[in-house]
Design an enzyme around this catalytic site. Structure first.
Site, PDB file in Angstrom:
ATOM      1  N   ASP A  10       0.920  -1.119   0.055  1.00  0.00           N
ATOM      2  CA  ASP A  10      -0.087   0.013   0.162  1.00  0.00           C
ATOM      3  C   ASP A  10       0.914   1.298  -0.037  1.00  0.00           C
ATOM      4  OD1 ASP A  10      -2.443   1.555   0.290  1.00  0.00           O
ATOM      5  OD2 ASP A  10      -1.965   1.861   2.392  1.00  0.00           O
ATOM      6  N   SER A  11       0.230   2.129  -0.150  1.00  0.00           N
ATOM      7  CA  SER A  11       1.057   3.571  -0.137  1.00  0.00           C
ATOM      8  C   SER A  11       1.639   3.842   1.350  1.00  0.00           C
ATOM      9  CB  SER A  11       0.159   4.626  -0.651  1.00  0.00           C
ATOM     10  OG  SER A  11      -0.866   4.893  -0.033  1.00  0.00           O
ATOM     11  N   CYS A  73      -3.654  -1.113  -2.075  1.00  0.00           N
ATOM     12  CA  CYS A  73      -3.841   0.320  -2.418  1.00  0.00           C
ATOM     13  C   CYS A  73      -4.964   0.367  -3.555  1.00  0.00           C
ATOM     14  CB  CYS A  73      -2.661   1.131  -2.532  1.00  0.00           C
ATOM     15  SG  CYS A  73      -2.663   3.030  -2.934  1.00  0.00           S
ATOM     16  N   GLU A 152      -6.040   8.922   9.683  1.00  0.00           N
ATOM     17  CA  GLU A 152      -4.697   8.737  10.338  1.00  0.00           C
ATOM     18  C   GLU A 152      -4.335   9.352  11.655  1.00  0.00           C
ATOM     19  OE1 GLU A 152      -1.158   9.052   8.178  1.00  0.00           O
ATOM     20  OE2 GLU A 152      -1.931   7.303   6.788  1.00  0.00           O
ATOM     21  N   CYS A 185     -10.917   3.245  -0.723  1.00  0.00           N
ATOM     22  CA  CYS A 185      -9.768   3.659  -0.209  1.00  0.00           C
ATOM     23  C   CYS A 185      -9.564   2.792   1.115  1.00  0.00           C
ATOM     24  CB  CYS A 185      -9.851   5.288   0.033  1.00  0.00           C
ATOM     25  SG  CYS A 185      -8.410   5.703   0.846  1.00  0.00           S
ATOM     26  N   HIS A 187      -8.012   3.918   3.671  1.00  0.00           N
ATOM     27  CA  HIS A 187      -8.589   4.441   5.156  1.00  0.00           C
ATOM     28  C   HIS A 187      -9.702   4.445   5.459  1.00  0.00           C
ATOM     29  CE1 HIS A 187      -4.435   5.383   4.592  1.00  0.00           C
ATOM     30  NE2 HIS A 187      -4.189   6.219   5.499  1.00  0.00           N
TER      31      HIS A 187
END
Ligand code: DGL
Length: 278
Positions: A10-11, A73, A152, A185, A187
């Protein structure tokens, strides 16, 4: 049975939501995860740049002799996977098609909302995947760039800032009456509670992480690659920057502590010392 590891990237740390889903589905497998924490976010970068990063990471992961590479990702799956897939020597699984398939199954000929990063929305990958499965389906899309930093930061679903941002992004989509909404996504599952509250009970939320784990299971089952022993697989993580932050924040995405994290800078991908010791 194939005892080789499953590689996932993932990024950054968001892909740990996919790791968690894969651990639940395939508990015996060893997993090697790479998080590109030095170059995150991918969601605002060009297709060319994301493809270059993804290619470098796949080359690095191939050193672990994986049986499969998972593009956890969404941005890399949307922007890079179609062009890279023919050049990668092991099977690959992305997060777009599994999520798209689940949404089309739920929505029938109705409306599907897709929320994702700017790059993923601009690639139109979800709409293309959904239309290939059902040309009648109506797809509405919206980038939600503030969701990544909010997730985050670890703000909770009842945080007034989270509520305000979620409401602002989603209200125009919800007004169009979708039957399903894809959390496109890595997140966004972290904000699931707040998103569900803004959508109401009539919109089914599709989590690409769970769908992707099911796809990995199905692909391995089809090739006799499932690991069926009674054991708990090991998770080994590599990041391109700040392993300490990854360890701390990653726990929230993985919902367990992360022990084994090694820093490997992208410019060292090909150096011998970046090679894993097994
Ligand atoms: N991992 C990215 C995705 O799923 C989100 C974070 C980023 O923008 O890099 O699209």
């Amino acid at each position: 049975m194939d005892r080789r590891c499953i590689a996932i990237f993932d990024s950054g740390l968001g892909g740990l939501t996919v790791v968690r889903a894969i651990q639940q589905r395939l508990p015996a497998d060893d997993l090697v995860y790479f998080g590109d924490t030095a170059r995150v976010p991918y969601g605002s970068k060009s297709k060319e740049t994301v493809t270059r990063f993804a290619r470098e990471i796949c080359d690095f992961l191939l050193r672990f002799d994986p049986k499969l590479i998972v593009f956890a990702c969404n941005t890399a799956s949307a922007a890079a996977l179609p062009s890279l897939r023919p050049h990668i020597s092991v099977p690959t699984v992305g997060v777009v098609m599994p999520g798209a398939r689940a949404a089309v199954e739920r929505a029938g000929n109705g409306t599907i909302a897709v929320i994702a990063t700017e790059s993923t929305i601009n690639s139109d990958a979800y709409r293309t995947a959904m239309r290939s499965l059902n040309p009648q389906v109506r797809v509405i899309q919206k980038p939600c760039p503030l969701f990544v930093p909010l997730a985050e930061e670890g703000r909770s679903a009842d945080d007034p800032i989270v509520r305000a941002v979620v409401q602002d992004y989603l209200q125009p989509l919800v007004a169009l009456g979708p039957q399903a909404m894809v959390l496109g996504c890595t997140h966004y599952p972290i904000l699931r509670e707040a998103i569900a509250a803004a959508c109401g009970p009539t919109v089914e939320l599709i989590d690409s992480a769970e769908q992707t784990a099911q796809q990995v299971y199905a692909d391995l089952a089809a090739t006799n690659g499932l690991r069926t022993e009674d054991r708990r697989g090991k998770l080994t993580c590599y990041v391109s920057d700040n392993p300490q932050r990854f360890r701390e924040l990653g726990q929230r995405f993985l919902q367990q502590s992360i022990v084994d994290v090694t820093w490997v800078a992208p410019e060292r991908f090909h150096a011998d010392e970046a090679r894993p010791v097994s």
